[in-house]
Motif scaffolding. Sequence first.
Motif, PDB file in Angstrom:
ATOM      1  N   GLY A  33      73.422  67.564  79.272  1.00  0.00           N
ATOM      2  CA  GLY A  33      73.172  66.433  78.611  1.00  0.00           C
ATOM      3  C   GLY A  33      73.132  65.281  78.189  1.00  0.00           C
ATOM      4  N   SER A  34      73.312  64.059  78.195  1.00  0.00           N
ATOM      5  CA  SER A  34      72.350  62.740  77.204  1.00  0.00           C
ATOM      6  C   SER A  34      73.295  61.761  78.389  1.00  0.00           C
ATOM      7  CB  SER A  34      71.329  62.717  76.323  1.00  0.00           C
ATOM      8  OG  SER A  34      71.317  61.814  76.419  1.00  0.00           O
ATOM      9  N   ILE A  35      73.316  60.755  78.877  1.00  0.00           N
ATOM     10  CA  ILE A  35      74.154  59.879  78.927  1.00  0.00           C
ATOM     11  C   ILE A  35      73.298  58.192  78.703  1.00  0.00           C
ATOM     12  CG2 ILE A  35      74.816  58.424  80.528  1.00  0.00           C
ATOM     13  CD1 ILE A  35      75.616  60.650  82.545  1.00  0.00           C
ATOM     14  N   LEU A  36      73.371  57.110  78.112  1.00  0.00           N
ATOM     15  CA  LEU A  36      73.061  56.239  77.748  1.00  0.00           C
ATOM     16  C   LEU A  36      73.112  54.941  78.506  1.00  0.00           C
ATOM     17  CD1 LEU A  36      70.595  54.607  75.750  1.00  0.00           C
ATOM     18  CD2 LEU A  36      72.079  53.869  74.647  1.00  0.00           C
ATOM     19  N   LEU A  37      72.187  54.457  79.054  1.00  0.00           N
ATOM     20  CA  LEU A  37      72.587  52.871  80.248  1.00  0.00           C
ATOM     21  C   LEU A  37      71.712  51.822  79.205  1.00  0.00           C
ATOM     22  CD1 LEU A  37      72.913  51.376  82.788  1.00  0.00           C
ATOM     23  CD2 LEU A  37      71.138  52.447  83.812  1.00  0.00           C
ATOM     24  N   ASP A  38      72.894  51.052  78.386  1.00  0.00           N
ATOM     25  CA  ASP A  38      72.235  49.860  78.088  1.00  0.00           C
ATOM     26  C   ASP A  38      72.438  48.668  79.144  1.00  0.00           C
ATOM     27  OD1 ASP A  38      71.620  48.124  76.037  1.00  0.00           O
ATOM     28  OD2 ASP A  38      72.569  48.906  74.644  1.00  0.00           O
ATOM     29  N   ALA A  39      71.896  47.875  79.802  1.00  0.00           N
ATOM     30  CA  ALA A  39      72.157  46.696  80.098  1.00  0.00           C
ATOM     31  C   ALA A  39      71.031  45.756  79.813  1.00  0.00           C
ATOM     32  CB  ALA A  39      71.334  46.829  81.531  1.00  0.00           C
ATOM     33  N   THR A  40      70.951  45.768  78.886  1.00  0.00           N
ATOM     34  CA  THR A  40      70.734  44.113  77.795  1.00  0.00           C
ATOM     35  C   THR A  40      71.164  43.647  77.646  1.00  0.00           C
ATOM     36  OG1 THR A  40      71.109  45.846  75.179  1.00  0.00           O
ATOM     37  CG2 THR A  40      68.301  45.895  76.628  1.00  0.00           C
ATOM     38  N   ASP A  41      70.968  42.135  76.899  1.00  0.00           N
ATOM     39  CA  ASP A  41      72.337  41.129  76.734  1.00  0.00           C
ATOM     40  C   ASP A  41      72.974  40.713  77.956  1.00  0.00           C
ATOM     41  OD1 ASP A  41      70.963  41.222  73.886  1.00  0.00           O
ATOM     42  OD2 ASP A  41      72.463  42.530  73.636  1.00  0.00           O
ATOM     43  N   GLY A  42      72.371  40.977  79.014  1.00  0.00           N
ATOM     44  CA  GLY A  42      73.470  40.769  79.927  1.00  0.00           C
ATOM     45  C   GLY A  42      74.425  42.024  81.019  1.00  0.00           C
ATOM     46  N   ASP A  43      74.383  42.547  80.075  1.00  0.00           N
ATOM     47  CA  ASP A  43      76.029  43.479  79.706  1.00  0.00           C
ATOM     48  C   ASP A  43      75.573  44.675  79.817  1.00  0.00           C
ATOM     49  OD1 ASP A  43      78.863  44.255  79.537  1.00  0.00           O
ATOM     50  OD2 ASP A  43      78.881  44.351  77.386  1.00  0.00           O
ATOM     51  N   VAL A  44      76.764  45.392  80.309  1.00  0.00           N
ATOM     52  CA  VAL A  44      75.885  47.050  80.972  1.00  0.00           C
ATOM     53  C   VAL A  44      76.943  47.730  80.397  1.00  0.00           C
ATOM     54  CG1 VAL A  44      75.783  48.714  82.885  1.00  0.00           C
ATOM     55  CG2 VAL A  44      74.970  46.764  83.025  1.00  0.00           C
ATOM     56  N   GLU A  45      76.823  48.606  79.037  1.00  0.00           N
ATOM     57  CA  GLU A  45      77.058  49.701  78.456  1.00  0.00           C
ATOM     58  C   GLU A  45      76.972  51.007  79.098  1.00  0.00           C
ATOM     59  OE1 GLU A  45      77.861  49.638  74.560  1.00  0.00           O
ATOM     60  OE2 GLU A  45      77.246  47.048  74.269  1.00  0.00           O
ATOM     61  N   ILE A  46      77.426  51.838  79.086  1.00  0.00           N
ATOM     62  CA  ILE A  46      77.026  53.468  79.634  1.00  0.00           C
ATOM     63  C   ILE A  46      77.891  54.821  78.880  1.00  0.00           C
ATOM     64  CG2 ILE A  46      76.798  54.899  81.894  1.00  0.00           C
ATOM     65  CD1 ILE A  46      77.096  52.498  83.311  1.00  0.00           C
ATOM     66  N   GLU A  47      76.968  54.981  78.060  1.00  0.00           N
ATOM     67  CA  GLU A  47      77.950  56.085  77.429  1.00  0.00           C
ATOM     68  C   GLU A  47      77.436  57.111  77.277  1.00  0.00           C
ATOM     69  OE1 GLU A  47      78.277  53.512  74.390  1.00  0.00           O
ATOM     70  OE2 GLU A  47      76.825  54.524  73.515  1.00  0.00           O
ATOM     71  N   GLU A  48      78.017  58.764  77.112  1.00  0.00           N
ATOM     72  CA  GLU A  48      77.592  59.450  76.238  1.00  0.00           C
ATOM     73  C   GLU A  48      76.662  59.501  75.253  1.00  0.00           C
ATOM     74  OE1 GLU A  48      78.591  64.485  76.139  1.00  0.00           O
ATOM     75  OE2 GLU A  48      80.427  63.339  76.203  1.00  0.00           O
ATOM     76  N   ASP A  49      75.855  60.034  74.657  1.00  0.00           N
ATOM     77  CA  ASP A  49      74.711  60.613  74.088  1.00  0.00           C
ATOM     78  C   ASP A  49      74.867  61.473  73.797  1.00  0.00           C
ATOM     79  OD1 ASP A  49      73.286  59.875  71.528  1.00  0.00           O
ATOM     80  OD2 ASP A  49      71.089  60.217  73.509  1.00  0.00           O
ATOM     81  N   GLU A  50      75.765  61.683  72.731  1.00  0.00           N
ATOM     82  CA  GLU A  50      76.411  62.939  72.271  1.00  0.00           C
ATOM     83  C   GLU A  50      74.732  63.615  71.251  1.00  0.00           C
ATOM     84  OE1 GLU A  50      79.365  63.897  70.673  1.00  0.00           O
ATOM     85  OE2 GLU A  50      80.843  62.509  72.277  1.00  0.00           O
ATOM     86  N   SER A  51      73.567  62.585  70.386  1.00  0.00           N
ATOM     87  CA  SER A  51      72.589  63.202  69.728  1.00  0.00           C
ATOM     88  C   SER A  51      71.342  63.381  70.658  1.00  0.00           C
ATOM     89  CB  SER A  51      72.380  62.080  69.007  1.00  0.00           C
ATOM     90  OG  SER A  51      71.719  61.017  69.596  1.00  0.00           O
ATOM     91  N   GLY A  52      71.422  62.726  71.978  1.00  0.00           N
ATOM     92  CA  GLY A  52      70.344  63.198  73.187  1.00  0.00           C
ATOM     93  C   GLY A  52      69.244  62.335  72.423  1.00  0.00           C
ATOM     94  N   GLU A  53      69.457  61.526  71.570  1.00  0.00           N
ATOM     95  CA  GLU A  53      67.954  60.794  70.741  1.00  0.00           C
ATOM     96  C   GLU A  53      68.367  59.236  70.525  1.00  0.00           C
ATOM     97  OE1 GLU A  53      65.679  62.964  69.017  1.00  0.00           O
ATOM     98  OE2 GLU A  53      65.989  64.303  70.476  1.00  0.00           O
ATOM     99  N   ALA A  54      69.227  58.380  71.448  1.00  0.00           N
ATOM    100  CA  ALA A  54      69.037  57.242  71.531  1.00  0.00           C
ATOM    101  C   ALA A  54      67.986  56.441  71.767  1.00  0.00           C
ATOM    102  CB  ALA A  54      70.541  57.308  72.276  1.00  0.00           C
TER     103      ALA A  54
END
Length: 106
Positions: A33-54
């Motif tokens: 599958g797919s994981i999205l790491l979003d480290a913008t805006d001085g914060d870190v969000e890590i979550e499964e990207d179920e669509s694989g299209e983020a």
Amino acid sequence: MAEISALIAAMEAKYDALEELGYRVRFDMKDAGSILLDATDGDVEIEEDESGEAEADTVLILTSDNLEKLIKGKLNPMLAFSTGRLKVRGSQGVALKLAGLLEEAS
């Protein structure tokens, strides 16, 4: 094959280092599958990207086992790239910065 939840937990353990990234990176795993790491805006969000299209600045394509090795510092990112175990779509600069941050945090 590494579990997505375990990979996310391993990345979250490196939260402090990843804060400096400043980009969105998607890990497309050929086998899990797919994981999205979003480290913008001085914060870190890590979550499964179920669509694989983020939407992401860079997409890293590899197996879940190789991602686990990268996170744990047991696989050199440059070696993985040069041997075809890691493919990069998008900004290679972002991929290099991420690799450096992961290595520092190991």
